[in-house]
Design a protein around this motif. Structure first.
Motif, mmCIF file in Angstrom:
data_model
loop_
_atom_site.group_PDB
_atom_site.id
_atom_site.type_symbol
_atom_site.label_atom_id
_atom_site.label_comp_id
_atom_site.label_asym_id
_atom_site.label_seq_id
_atom_site.Cartn_x
_atom_site.Cartn_y
_atom_site.Cartn_z
ATOM 1 N N LEU A 224 7.882 8.405 10.696
ATOM 2 C CA LEU A 224 6.949 7.197 10.789
ATOM 3 C C LEU A 224 6.907 6.694 12.274
ATOM 4 C CD1 LEU A 224 5.448 5.008 9.532
ATOM 5 C CD2 LEU A 224 7.488 3.719 9.377
ATOM 6 N N LEU B 7 -0.572 7.296 6.159
ATOM 7 C CA LEU B 7 0.403 7.122 5.145
ATOM 8 C C LEU B 7 -0.312 6.946 3.630
ATOM 9 C CD1 LEU B 7 2.504 3.909 6.697
ATOM 10 C CD2 LEU B 7 2.801 6.406 6.855
ATOM 11 N N LEU C 85 9.261 6.981 2.657
ATOM 12 C CA LEU C 85 8.988 6.932 3.989
ATOM 13 C C LEU C 85 9.978 7.658 4.844
ATOM 14 C CD1 LEU C 85 6.709 3.945 4.401
ATOM 15 C CD2 LEU C 85 5.929 6.188 4.277
#
Length: 455
Positions: free
Chosen positions: A128, A167, A123
């Motif tokens: 994010l 995600l 990630l």
């Protein structure tokens, strides 16, 4: 240390119930009563479901860091195997075995956990943060012009659900079903049917990512060298969603409650959002009791004898408030709490989880600067259950604020959650627009979000 005193000396000590409104409203009283037994004591997680709860910090670490003696595989659970636990017990979804890294041990646990941690490590932190901001903007637009909202049902609950759809790389149809089924499971609504729907849509998602890989967690798990099968992939996704949504919404909700309980002056000039998160993780952790272990043989926990293959639950909240820690509290680091667990099963996503909560809270405080509780804090209710520390709702009021350009770009307004009234109220927290009543369900939150951003 001799803990064999008081109630612990009796032959068949009474169990402290951890279900019902009394425990939800005053959990610390239960932890204090249990300390009469020593570092651990007998509890009833749900009607007919007995366990041992560890409330001492040192003993909690002993259990968490000793995987050869205290194992996580709930297929060992003797009472369940002997038919003494009802199959419709409300705690079974959180305790029954699934082949994921939460309920496995040894080499199998290492294999599954490495697939999860390696995927989470991919990630991008900056991306994010932007994703959280985009979801937050979208949700705030749904109620900003109204001047009232339930920050739990309309914000803290929905934000991680929508974020995980992104995600995981969910298309519209799968994402709507995933949001609906996970919300129903967390709220205890038709759990059996919701679990079947969750399984079906995640299996569809795994099949899709095998055909059409992309830059998302599902694809990274599919492509991981551990070579997870479809069932294993589905169960890692269930674990990630369960560990990411319920705790995240409670972390956001509990920290917002703490910040809004302060006067505006103190909130603005004193407690930072980061400090509020630390305060919650120490004193009001979103998952208060969990990490169920099963001793491989009978064990004496400071005077309380636990039989082999019976559940030992760690009280993160109780261990954090252990009186033995008080003398050393000032010298402990902010991260010395047990809210993230410890040992081989410690939370693998504490950094992204903290970033998500921090960004979500800062976003709404900046968007609605005069945000205030609609009712005094003591009038708010806590949701019953042995594992979580969760508000029922968090009703707030603020000066109505025009929606941002996000709302202006929306082709058609996404309906507000059913039952939300234009007055401060603590009633409804559904996670989907109301069903249209036609053959096809009206657009869900994820479909509406995708319409706005064309992802």
């Amino acid at each position: 240390m001799d803990h064999q005193h008081g109630a612990a000396a009796t032959g068949n000590p009474a169990r402290c119930p951890m279900h019902g409104q009394d425990f939800a409203s005053r959990p610390q009283e239960t932890y204090d009563r249990l300390r009469a037994y020593g570092p651990a004591g007998p509890v009833e997680l749900a009607p007919g479901v007995d366990a041992t709860l560890v409330t001492e910090h040192e003993t909690a670490l002993r259990v968490l860091q000793n995987p050869s003696f205290f194992v996580r595989d709930s297929r060992r659970w003797r009472a369940l195997n002997e038919g003494r636990v009802a199959l419709d017990s409300p705690v079974l979804p959180m305790m029954a075995y699934r082949p994921n890294c939460l309920f496995t041990d040894g080499s199998e646990h290492l294999r599954l956990r490495k697939a999860v941690t390696d995927s989470l490590d991919r990630l991008n932190t900056s991306r994010l943060g932007r994703d959280v901001e985009r979801v937050a903007d979208y949700l705030i637009d749904q109620f900003s012009e109204r001047g009232t909202a339930d920050l739990l049902g309309e914000y803290a609950k929905l934000l991680p659900l929508l974020l995980f759809n992104q995600l995981f790389g969910c298309p519209a149809g799968i994402g709507d079903r995933l949001t609906r089924s996970m919300s129903a499971i967390f709220d205890g609504q038709d759990v059996l049917r919701a679990n079947e729907e969750l399984t079906a849509c995640l299996m569809e998602l795994v099949a899709l990512k095998r055909r059409e890989p992309a830059e998302d967690i599902t694809t990274w798990l599919v492509q991981h060298p551990a070579g997870l099968g479809d069932e294993e992939l589905k169960d890692q996704l269930v674990m990630l969603m369960g560990a990411g949504v319920e705790p995240e919404r409670n972390l956001i909700g509990n920290a917002l409650l703490l910040l809004l309980s302060e006067t505006p002056t103190v909130r603005g000039a004193g407690m930072l959002v980061e400090d509020a998160l630390d305060e919650v993780l120490w004193h009001n952790p979103p998952i208060a009791n969990y990490a169920t272990h099963y001793p491989v043989q009978d064990v004496d926990l400071g005077g309380h004898v636990v039989q082999a293959d019976s559940p030992v639950v760690i009280s993160f909240a109780g261990a954090n408030s252990d009186p033995a820690l008080t003398p050393a509290r000032e010298s402990l680091s902010k991260g010395a709490h047990l809210a993230w667990g410890a040992g081989p099963h410690a939370c693998p996503a504490k950094s992204p989880a903290r970033l998500i909560a921090l960004t979500a809270i800062e976003k709404i405080l900046n968007a609605l600067p005069d945000l205030a509780l609609s009712f005094p804090e003591e009038h708010l209710q806590w949701r019953p259950g042995p594992f979580h520390r969760a508000l029922v709702s968090l009703p707030v009021q603020f000066s109505p604020t025009p929606a941002t350009r996000v709302a202006a770009a929306r082709p058609e307004p996404a309906p507000a959650p059913a039952g939300v009234q234009p007055l401060p109220a603590a009633a409804s927290t559904p996670a989907e627009p109301a069903d249209s009543g036609h053959k096809h369900r009206s657009k869900g939150w994820w479909s509406s979000f995708l319409d706005v951003f064309r992802l």
